[in-house]
Design a protein around this motif. Structure first.
Motif, mmCIF file in Angstrom:
data_model
loop_
_atom_site.group_PDB
_atom_site.id
_atom_site.type_symbol
_atom_site.label_atom_id
_atom_site.label_comp_id
_atom_site.label_asym_id
_atom_site.label_seq_id
_atom_site.Cartn_x
_atom_site.Cartn_y
_atom_site.Cartn_z
ATOM 1 N N LEU A 1 10.442 2.305 -10.082
ATOM 2 C CA LEU A 1 11.670 1.760 -9.468
ATOM 3 C C LEU A 1 12.990 2.440 -9.852
ATOM 4 C CD1 LEU A 1 10.657 -2.048 -9.145
ATOM 5 C CD2 LEU A 1 10.330 -0.125 -7.530
ATOM 6 N N ILE A 2 13.137 2.715 -11.197
ATOM 7 C CA ILE A 2 14.001 3.407 -11.631
ATOM 8 C C ILE A 2 14.265 4.751 -11.188
ATOM 9 C CG2 ILE A 2 15.209 4.140 -13.710
ATOM 10 C CD1 ILE A 2 14.304 1.509 -15.100
ATOM 11 N N ALA A 3 13.128 5.442 -11.233
ATOM 12 C CA ALA A 3 12.969 6.892 -10.632
ATOM 13 C C ALA A 3 13.336 6.924 -9.282
ATOM 14 C CB ALA A 3 11.505 7.188 -10.859
ATOM 15 N N ARG A 4 12.951 5.954 -8.432
ATOM 16 C CA ARG A 4 13.561 5.748 -7.078
ATOM 17 C C ARG A 4 14.897 5.791 -6.831
ATOM 18 N NH1 ARG A 4 12.403 0.392 -3.418
ATOM 19 N NH2 ARG A 4 13.523 -0.367 -5.327
ATOM 20 N N ALA A 5 15.580 4.927 -7.895
ATOM 21 C CA ALA A 5 17.047 4.738 -7.932
ATOM 22 C C ALA A 5 17.677 6.150 -8.255
ATOM 23 C CB ALA A 5 17.332 3.661 -8.932
ATOM 24 N N LEU A 6 17.168 6.729 -9.334
ATOM 25 C CA LEU A 6 17.553 8.135 -9.572
ATOM 26 C C LEU A 6 17.357 9.234 -8.717
ATOM 27 C CD1 LEU A 6 16.627 7.646 -13.279
ATOM 28 C CD2 LEU A 6 18.964 7.630 -12.287
ATOM 29 N N VAL A 7 16.460 9.210 -7.694
ATOM 30 C CA VAL A 7 16.168 10.334 -6.888
ATOM 31 C C VAL A 7 17.285 10.904 -5.840
ATOM 32 C CG1 VAL A 7 15.352 9.009 -4.585
ATOM 33 C CG2 VAL A 7 14.268 11.098 -5.398
ATOM 34 N N THR A 8 18.314 10.321 -5.823
ATOM 35 C CA THR A 8 19.511 10.770 -5.208
ATOM 36 C C THR A 8 20.399 11.318 -6.148
ATOM 37 O OG1 THR A 8 20.486 8.629 -5.355
ATOM 38 C CG2 THR A 8 19.511 9.256 -3.291
ATOM 39 N N GLU A 9 20.109 11.237 -7.409
ATOM 40 C CA GLU A 9 21.019 11.735 -8.484
ATOM 41 C C GLU A 9 22.100 11.032 -8.518
ATOM 42 O OE1 GLU A 9 20.888 15.848 -9.578
ATOM 43 O OE2 GLU A 9 18.464 15.890 -9.482
ATOM 44 N N PRO B 1 0.868 -1.191 -0.034
ATOM 45 C CA PRO B 1 -0.062 0.168 -0.047
ATOM 46 C C PRO B 1 0.742 1.478 0.075
ATOM 47 C CG PRO B 1 -0.076 -0.831 2.147
ATOM 48 C CD PRO B 1 0.861 -1.978 1.263
ATOM 49 N N LEU B 2 1.344 1.619 -1.045
ATOM 50 C CA LEU B 2 2.085 2.853 -1.417
ATOM 51 C C LEU B 2 1.710 3.593 -2.564
ATOM 52 C CD1 LEU B 2 5.823 1.897 -0.386
ATOM 53 C CD2 LEU B 2 4.255 3.297 0.900
ATOM 54 N N GLN B 3 1.966 4.863 -2.542
ATOM 55 C CA GLN B 3 1.789 5.771 -3.771
ATOM 56 C C GLN B 3 3.130 5.869 -4.284
ATOM 57 O OE1 GLN B 3 0.453 9.666 -2.630
ATOM 58 N NE2 GLN B 3 -1.879 9.260 -2.784
ATOM 59 N N VAL B 4 3.131 6.129 -5.794
ATOM 60 C CA VAL B 4 4.330 6.138 -6.399
ATOM 61 C C VAL B 4 5.133 7.103 -5.830
ATOM 62 C CG1 VAL B 4 5.151 7.135 -8.696
ATOM 63 C CG2 VAL B 4 3.271 5.603 -8.592
ATOM 64 N N ARG B 5 4.649 8.430 -5.368
ATOM 65 C CA ARG B 5 5.647 9.259 -4.719
ATOM 66 C C ARG B 5 6.298 8.985 -3.554
ATOM 67 N NH1 ARG B 5 1.932 12.998 -5.538
ATOM 68 N NH2 ARG B 5 2.954 13.936 -7.235
ATOM 69 N N GLU B 6 5.486 7.964 -2.633
ATOM 70 C CA GLU B 6 6.029 7.292 -1.692
ATOM 71 C C GLU B 6 7.058 6.474 -2.037
ATOM 72 O OE1 GLU B 6 2.431 7.512 1.456
ATOM 73 O OE2 GLU B 6 2.316 6.358 -0.152
ATOM 74 N N VAL B 7 7.221 5.589 -3.118
ATOM 75 C CA VAL B 7 8.184 4.751 -3.544
ATOM 76 C C VAL B 7 9.290 5.516 -3.866
ATOM 77 C CG1 VAL B 7 8.598 3.014 -5.071
ATOM 78 C CG2 VAL B 7 6.380 2.947 -4.180
ATOM 79 N N VAL B 8 8.936 6.548 -4.741
ATOM 80 C CA VAL B 8 10.192 7.396 -5.112
ATOM 81 C C VAL B 8 11.035 7.959 -4.034
ATOM 82 C CG1 VAL B 8 10.967 9.052 -6.504
ATOM 83 C CG2 VAL B 8 9.341 7.706 -7.286
ATOM 84 N N SER B 9 10.170 8.306 -3.022
ATOM 85 C CA SER B 9 10.737 9.014 -1.774
ATOM 86 C C SER B 9 11.654 8.067 -0.944
ATOM 87 C CB SER B 9 9.835 9.711 -1.004
ATOM 88 O OG SER B 9 9.288 8.983 -0.163
ATOM 89 N N SER B 10 11.238 6.607 -0.970
ATOM 90 C CA SER B 10 12.010 5.949 -0.260
ATOM 91 C C SER B 10 13.455 5.567 -0.718
ATOM 92 C CB SER B 10 11.379 4.456 -0.304
ATOM 93 O OG SER B 10 11.344 3.802 -1.320
ATOM 94 N N GLY B 11 13.552 5.969 -1.825
ATOM 95 C CA GLY B 11 15.063 6.140 -2.451
ATOM 96 C C GLY B 11 15.947 6.972 -1.632
ATOM 97 N N LEU B 12 15.450 7.796 -0.910
ATOM 98 C CA LEU B 12 16.227 9.041 -0.147
ATOM 99 C C LEU B 12 16.527 8.336 1.280
ATOM 100 C CD1 LEU B 12 14.317 12.007 -1.446
ATOM 101 C CD2 LEU B 12 16.849 11.636 -1.684
ATOM 102 N N TYR B 13 16.029 7.352 1.630
ATOM 103 C CA TYR B 13 15.928 6.961 3.218
ATOM 104 C C TYR B 13 17.309 6.575 3.528
ATOM 105 C CZ TYR B 13 10.911 6.409 3.202
ATOM 106 O OH TYR B 13 9.439 6.888 3.123
ATOM 107 N N GLY B 14 18.114 5.778 2.658
ATOM 108 C CA GLY B 14 19.501 5.751 2.887
ATOM 109 C C GLY B 14 20.344 6.942 3.217
ATOM 110 N N LYS B 15 20.124 7.833 2.091
ATOM 111 C CA LYS B 15 20.974 8.968 2.273
ATOM 112 C C LYS B 15 20.409 9.772 3.563
ATOM 113 C CE LYS B 15 22.492 12.486 -1.039
ATOM 114 N NZ LYS B 15 22.144 13.131 -1.959
ATOM 115 N N LEU B 16 19.302 9.865 3.972
ATOM 116 C CA LEU B 16 18.823 10.510 4.975
ATOM 117 C C LEU B 16 19.468 10.153 6.287
ATOM 118 C CD1 LEU B 16 14.849 11.095 4.601
ATOM 119 C CD2 LEU B 16 16.582 12.826 4.842
#
Lengths: 276, 265
Positions: free
Chosen positions: B153-161, B95-110
């Motif tokens: 999933l690729i957008a999630r991987a790219l969110v940290t540029e 149960p996640l929105q696309v925006r939330e999935v993409v944001s999870s790509g930042l969790y490691g960096k945060l």
């Protein structure tokens, strides 16, 4: 209302609010990570912990916390380091800890132990001290969930990616197992060893049928768990039937209705019919 | 190897699982901004190579450098790599929105105990925009098609540029049309981000169409170089351990395994 005139009913409602909330929140992680059997395993392990408490003459809740947390960590550790499936590991600990409980109880022959109330719960017999223990344990669980909210979400959705991002998934997975153990201990006196796994899984599984978002699933799960607990209490009071079992059966009824009406189930059915 | 700083550098890397050798003496170097394909049969060590690169399994011998840094010395490099795991290991009905999935790509960096702030959500919107997925931002992942889900999933991987993007079998769950469309899109995204892309795939034809260089892996590195130089019947036989015929449809090679009685011509 007549039932609120009784102190034991007031305590029962407070306890069911605490137990319902904590089970509902942890239940979301249990359902989404497929940990239901681990939940059942740890709850049965608490039998050994409670027996140990009686044997040592300390409040069973203390020994159960240590025993259940230890079992949860042992399940996580052995599962990680062996080629056994998780369910086989749980099956081994499930039976062994129950057997240990039976063995320990056999050493106590000079005192009366109401083990039945631990097996099936007796929310009407909850004391103020029990409520205090539940509050402390539930607060600890909520605090840890709040601190690691995004990490638990990441590992629940995509363990591999979370590990690659540098999130300490192996440690956090074990922390999650300990939180399940603490939640179970919080609930044992009210719901019982045998039935607590149901309260851990059923409200979250019910919420899952409708929730599109993670936070919505948590909120819905809490609503279902607390509503089931209150309805179960009221029904058990007026019908004079066992409260723990009534709560679980009402939660199951909620689940069946939600499953029948579930937009997620229909969507999944359509998805499976789609060509690859 | 020379003094040039490569994005990824494996130097005589070997990995064992107990007594089983998973990677043997693997050496290669990936230049910044290039598009690499890694191909090999099941059990060739492709996933092991990725795990070793992220430091998730210990290396028996050899060194791995990411952007010049030895990965044994620091784990910071992980924040500069975007990773897209295999589709089939993921929960499509979470149960996640696309925006939330993409944001999870930042969790490691945060890092631990830190929450998403408006600047982070802006980074999410930027990733959605750059990957042309803004219109999907509010959708639930359970409502997406396989191709859309893979793009998310690729957008999630790219969110940290990230400087490096690693894609593990991104088209496994897709039909041919969706797979081609995804690869075209990945090409555009690579141009947009200028990232080094590593594509792990068993699809020789697709790999040779899109990548600058290919590495053929079967526990050891059988060959690596430009696709038209590396993808030959001899290499395929060394890699898969059986005779094969390569035929070309336009520029694209396709491999057909020979039956044992066909022998070598």
């Amino acid at each position: 209302m007549e039932m609120f005139a009784y102190d034991f009913m007031q305590r029962a409602f407070i306890e069911s609010l605490i137990v319902g909330s904590v089970c509902a929140v942890i239940g979301v992680y249990v359902v989404l990570n497929g940990l239901s059997f681990i939940g059942a395993g740890i709850s049965h392990a608490s039998f050994g912990g409670i027996a140990l408490g009686f044997l040592l003459g300390i409040p069973p809740v203390f020994s159960a916390v240590v025993f259940c947390s230890g079992t949860a960590l042992a399940i996580g550790y052995v599962g990680e380091r062996s080629r056994l499936n998780n369910d086989a590991t749980v099956g081994i600990f499930f039976a062994a800890t129950m057997a240990l409980g039976v063995m320990l109880l056999s050493f106590i022959d000079d005192m009366y132990i109401d083990i039945y109330s631990y097996l099936f719960g007796d929310i009407l017999a909850i004391t103020t001290a029990d409520i205090t223990y539940s509050l402390v344990l539930a607060a600890a669980v909520f605090l840890v969930v709040g601190l690691f909210y995004k990490e638990f979400l990441a590992l629940s959705f995509d363990y591999e990616m979370a590990a690659a991002m540098g999130i300490p998934v192996r440690i956090l997975y074990k922390v999650l197992l300990v939180l399940i153990a603490l939640t179970i201990v919080t609930s044992i006196k009210a719901i019982g060893i045998v039935l607590v796994a149901a309260l851990l899984v059923t409200p979250a599984a019910t919420a899952y049928q409708f929730a599109g978002r993670f936070k919505t699933m948590i909120v819905l799960s809490v609503i279902v768990a607390v509503a089931s607990s209150f309805a179960g209490l009221i029904l058990s009071f007026y019908a004079d039937i066992p409260s723990g079992a009534t709560i679980v059966l009402i939660a199951t009824l909620f689940f069946l209705v939600a499953w029948l009406l579930s937009p997620r189930r229909r969507k999944l059915r359509n998805f499976r019919r789609m060509p690859a | 190897m020379s003094d040039q700083v490569y994005d990824i550098e494996f130097n005589r890397v070997s990995v064992r699982y107990g007594d089983t050798l998973a990677l043997q003496d693997v050496s290669f170097a990936v230049e910044p901004g290039s598009f690499w394909g890694i191909i090999g049969p099941n059990g060739a060590g492709k996933s092991t190579l990725i795990k070793a690169l992220f430091g998730l399994i210990p290396v028996d011998s050899g060194t791995i450098r990411i952007m010049g840094e030895d990965i044994a010395e620091s784990k910071q490099y992980r924040q500069r790599i975007g990773y897209v795991p295999q589709h089939n290991t993921l929960k499509r009905d979470f149960p996640l929105q696309v925006r939330e999935v993409v944001s999870s790509g930042l969790y490691g960096k945060l890092g631990l105990f830190r929450r998403m702030k408006p600047t982070h959500w802006k980074a999410v919107e930027r990733a959605l925009e750059k990957t042309q997925l803004t219109h999907l931002g509010g959708r639930l992942v359970s409502d997406l098609s396989g191709g859309e889900f893979q793009r998310v999933l690729i957008a999630r991987a790219l969110v940290t540029e990230p400087q490096i993007l690693i894609l593990d079998e991104p088209t496994t769950a897709l039909d041919v049309e969706a797979a081609e469309s995804l690869y075209e899109w990945i090409n555009q995204i690579q141009a947009e981000y200028g990232a080094t892309v590593i594509l792990i795939s068993h699809d020789i034809g697709v790999v040779s169409m899109y990548v600058d260089a290919v590495a053929c892996l079967n526990k050891k590195l059988v060959a690596h170089g430009k696709p038209n130089e590396v993808i030959t019947e001899g290499t395929m036989e060394d890699m898969y351990g059986c005779g094969s015929v390569l035929f070309h449809h336009g520029e694209v090679p396709h491999m057909v395994v020979k039956k044992p009685h066909e022998g070598h011509h």
